[in-house]
Design a protein around this motif. Structure first.
Motif, mmCIF file in Angstrom:
data_model
loop_
_atom_site.group_PDB
_atom_site.id
_atom_site.type_symbol
_atom_site.label_atom_id
_atom_site.label_comp_id
_atom_site.label_asym_id
_atom_site.label_seq_id
_atom_site.Cartn_x
_atom_site.Cartn_y
_atom_site.Cartn_z
ATOM 1 N N SER A 27 0.961 -6.203 -3.674
ATOM 2 C CA SER A 27 0.774 -4.765 -3.779
ATOM 3 C C SER A 27 0.202 -4.259 -2.466
ATOM 4 O O SER A 27 -0.505 -4.990 -1.765
ATOM 5 C CB SER A 27 -0.176 -4.425 -4.919
ATOM 6 N N PHE B 247 4.008 -1.818 -5.755
ATOM 7 C CA PHE B 247 3.827 -3.123 -6.393
ATOM 8 C C PHE B 247 5.166 -3.826 -6.398
ATOM 9 O O PHE B 247 6.118 -3.335 -7.015
ATOM 10 C CB PHE B 247 3.299 -2.919 -7.808
ATOM 11 N N CYS C 223 -8.539 -4.753 -4.726
ATOM 12 C CA CYS C 223 -7.440 -4.852 -5.674
ATOM 13 C C CYS C 223 -7.876 -5.805 -6.775
ATOM 14 O O CYS C 223 -8.652 -6.731 -6.556
ATOM 15 C CB CYS C 223 -6.162 -5.335 -5.008
ATOM 16 N N THR D 81 -6.133 -7.954 -10.140
ATOM 17 C CA THR D 81 -4.850 -8.354 -10.693
ATOM 18 C C THR D 81 -4.989 -8.867 -12.118
ATOM 19 O O THR D 81 -6.016 -9.449 -12.492
ATOM 20 C CB THR D 81 -4.195 -9.450 -9.826
ATOM 21 N N GLU E 149 6.631 -6.988 -7.780
ATOM 22 C CA GLU E 149 6.293 -8.098 -8.673
ATOM 23 C C GLU E 149 6.971 -9.392 -8.267
ATOM 24 O O GLU E 149 6.442 -10.474 -8.495
ATOM 25 C CB GLU E 149 6.650 -7.745 -10.109
ATOM 26 N N VAL F 32 -1.494 -4.427 -11.239
ATOM 27 C CA VAL F 32 -2.454 -4.427 -10.125
ATOM 28 C C VAL F 32 -3.279 -3.149 -10.214
ATOM 29 O O VAL F 32 -2.735 -2.058 -10.384
ATOM 30 C CB VAL F 32 -1.737 -4.488 -8.760
#
Lengths: 115, 111
Positions: free
Chosen positions: B71, B64, B88, B90, B66, B31
């Motif tokens: 995030s 973050f 953001c 990704t 996952e 991210v």
């Protein structure tokens, strides 16, 4: 240090006219190059990216095209502009193979208004 | 697929804290966070890689997760200079060149 140049800063073009936006990067070799578009109040849309001379990947079907005639030169073109092509066009570069762990460095952008 | 950012906009007084969230429906490898001032190009803030790390940049930090594909960006003791739109971005594959951005969160810090 690396720098990215993008021009022109602003552009007003009539519908149906051609377009050519240019971007050059200094201070680095073999950069990945990107063209993004940002419509008013919207996010950043990836249009094209290039990992080498003559290698262009298109992300969004449209009447735009991109070319990379030299290692550090990236050009965005159109043969006939549409009203919907208006927006803020950003060129960017990154230094590593993948976007995974490589930040994007943006140029100052071109504000295009199609009338 | 475009990540979803929340909130869309927030107004803070100097010294207040804020959290901006970014979530994706796809598995994420990394991210990115960027800040854009009005009429200017986005500026890179930080990258968070797969592994659930947390990073800091002055009084701006991020996490973050996952597993949750999320995030968060944390701004503490906000300053007037923090005003702008935060994006953001990704990446869904280790070898991917595609950085997909959210629609942004507009942050306004007032005196």
């Amino acid at each position: 240090s690396q720098t990215i140049h993008q021009w022109p800063a602003t552009l007003v073009q009539p519908v149906g006219s051609p377009l050519s936006l240019e971007c050059t990067v200094e201070g680095t070799s073999n950069p990945n190059l990107y063209w993004y578009r940002q419509a008013a109040g919207r996010g950043l849309q990836l249009l094209f990216y290039s990992v080498g001379i003559g290698q262009i990947s298109s992300e969004v079907p449209q009447n735009l095209s991109a070319s990379r005639p030299q290692d550090r030169q990236f050009i965005l073109s159109s043969k006939k502009l549409l009203l919907s092509d208006s927006g803020f066009y950003l060129c960017a570069w990154s230094g590593l193979v993948s976007s995974y762990n490589s930040p994007l460095h943006f140029g100052n952008g071109t504000r295009l208004t199609v009338t | 697929q475009q990540p979803v950012q929340s909130p869309q906009a927030v107004i803070l007084r100097e010294g207040e804290d804020a959290v901006i969230n970014c979530s994706s429906s796809k598995a994420l490898y990394s991210v990115h966070w960027y800040r854009q001032k009005h009429g200017e190009a986005p500026v890179f803030l930080m990258i968070l890689l797969k592994g659930g790390e947390q990073k800091g940049h002055e009084k701006i930090s991020a996490s973050f997760n996952e597993k949750k594909q999320q995030s968060s960006l944390y701004l503490t003791a906000s300053q007037l200079s923090y005003s702008g739109t935060y994006f953001c971005g990704t990446v869904s594959g280790a070898g991917s060149y595609q950085l997909t951005f959210g629609k942004g969160t507009k942050l306004s810090v007032i005196p």
